[in-house]
Design an enzyme around this catalytic site. Structure first.
Site, PDB file in Angstrom:
ATOM      1  CG  HIS A 229     -15.798   8.715  -1.719  1.00  0.00           C
ATOM      2  ND1 HIS A 229     -14.805   8.278  -0.576  1.00  0.00           N
ATOM      3  CD2 HIS A 229     -15.491   9.540  -2.392  1.00  0.00           C
ATOM      4  CE1 HIS A 229     -14.291   9.334  -0.482  1.00  0.00           C
ATOM      5  NE2 HIS A 229     -14.336  10.017  -1.593  1.00  0.00           N
ATOM      6  CG  ASP A 257     -14.627   5.259   1.270  1.00  0.00           C
ATOM      7  OD1 ASP A 257     -15.039   5.142   0.114  1.00  0.00           O
ATOM      8  OD2 ASP A 257     -14.552   6.418   1.655  1.00  0.00           O
ATOM      9  N   GLY A 333     -10.495  16.461  -2.843  1.00  0.00           N
ATOM     10  CA  GLY A 333      -9.415  16.297  -3.821  1.00  0.00           C
ATOM     11  C   GLY A 333      -8.488  15.173  -3.335  1.00  0.00           C
ATOM     12  CB  SER A 335     -11.247  11.225  -1.752  1.00  0.00           C
ATOM     13  OG  SER A 335     -12.338  11.972  -0.931  1.00  0.00           O
ATOM     14  CB  SER A 350     -12.803   7.301   4.235  1.00  0.00           C
ATOM     15  OG  SER A 350     -13.965   7.571   3.976  1.00  0.00           O
TER      16      SER A 350
END
Length: 381
Positions: A229, A257, A333, A335, A350
């Site tokens: 993402h 993801d 932040g 991710s 994720s």
């Protein structure tokens, strides 16, 4: 390095609102075996002691036991075949390794491999099949029902929902084996952590920020994996220092993801995970119950345990399947950041719910899927 971390952490809130882009996946395990001889860096040891309530000696024992469980699990799977129904560790130092089997006659083989057998009614294939039926019906899942996963400890597929009646109707309409599914009341509402780190921060199209998961190579081309993402194929990236870095070569989100970014000659891949300098030596999958730690550019190192494998999460952008559920906290932040167990790479952050002040639940995309899909090799030296 310390100055760099301070600057990056301060950038997270500025790009939180951009968390609408995304991508991820799963692969064959790296051939490097889990090793109990690899000592985690001090920062990771301290985080495990703090978050898991362990002494330094207990951390050492736990990591050694979990490394042994990883190799034992592969032997047991080969020995009992279709009767395999999952495995997990338990105990303060993960001293017990349990393997579930749907065939009582296989108990001896489990014992011979060095694990404790548990006889259950369904094998892992049956649980995965029920979970897959829910995945196929994901577009029809109600907003109250954002998560479902295979729970090997209860030999069932668990559906989390704030409205159990709606969840039960969803299960019934999905065609999944209802006898294999349990609906549990939950207020979880996972969101993607758009800006993330599994190591250092990087910027997408000179604006949004995410974090590097793990360094990889595709043939002679260096790069890294991160969350899907975070960007789409063709998006450009700059590093933590805003120096031109690379280009997204592949990305998958929702559904998965994961993503991978190739980098230019300004950047050299390493096997180090920042915020503690943990070193990756392979990607053997940690058993349910194992300790696991996450590095992120917003919140640094935090640790917890593996709760379930093969979870499906319905984000606002769509459903992602095959995630691993943990009780490690994370915030926007974080991710794309690294999840690691001992010296073994596990996956990329994720999304989840909660935060690192009150606690939370975080899901990660297993790294092996991304390695397999894109033909990547994990950097381990």
């Amino acid at each position: 390095m310390l100055h760099r971390r301070t600057v990056l952490a301060g950038c997270a809130l500025a790009v939180t609102a951009l968390a609408t882009v995304a991508t991820p996946a799963m692969a064959e395990p790296n051939n490097s075996p889990a090793s109990s001889a690899v000592k985690p860096p001090p920062a990771m040891m301290e985080a495990m002691q703090r978050d898991l309530g362990l002494t330094p000696a207990q951390v050492d024992a736990r990591l050694a036991n979990e490394a042994k469980a990883m190799s034992t699990d592969a032997k047991v799977r080969a020995a009992i075949g279709d009767a395999y129904a999952g495995s997990w560790v338990s105990g303060t130092t993960s001293e017990s390794f349990i393997v579930a089997t749907s065939d009582a006659s296989k108990a001896g083989a489990v014992l011979a491999a060095g694990a404790q057998p548990k006889i259950v009614s369904r094998n892992l294939a049956a649980l995965d099949s029920a979970e897959a039926a829910l995945d196929r019906a994901a577009a029809n899942a109600p907003a109250s029902t954002p998560v479902w996963y295979v729970d090997v400890r209860s030999n069932s597929v668990v559906v989390l929902s704030s409205n159990t009646a709606e969840a039960e109707a969803f299960v019934a309409a999905s065609g999944a084996d209802k006898s294999a599914v349990r609906v549990e009341q939950s207020n979880e509402q996972p969101q993607t952590f758009y800006n993330l780190q599994g190591g250092d921060a990087y910027y997408i199209n000179s604006s949004a920020r995410c974090s590097i998961g793990f360094s990889v190579r595709r043939g002679s081309t260096p790069g890294f994996v991160s969350a899907g993402h975070c960007g789409r194929a063709g998006n450009t990236t700059t590093g933590y220092n805003r120096v031109a870095q690379g280009t997204f070569q592949g990305s998958s989100f929702p559904g998965n993801d994961y993503s991978w970014v190739s980098v230019n000659s300004n950047w050299t891949p390493t096997n180090i995970v920042s915020y503690g300098n943990a070193r990756v030596s392979g990607s053997s999958v940690a058993a349910v119950g194992s300790s696991i730690c996450r590095a992120g550019s917003t919140t640094g190192w935090h640790c917890g345990t593996v709760q379930q494998l093969n979870a499906s999460v319905r984000y606002s952008q769509g459903t992602v399947s095959g995630l691993t559920r943990t009780n490690v906290c994370a915030e926007p932040g974080d991710s794309g950041g690294s999840f690691i167990s001992g010296s073994q790479a596990q996956g990329m952050t994720s999304g989840g719910s909660g935060n690192c002040s009150s606690g939370g639940t975080t899901y990660f995309q297993p790294v092996n899927e991304a390695l397999s899909v894109y033909g990547l090799t994990l950097v381990t030296s």
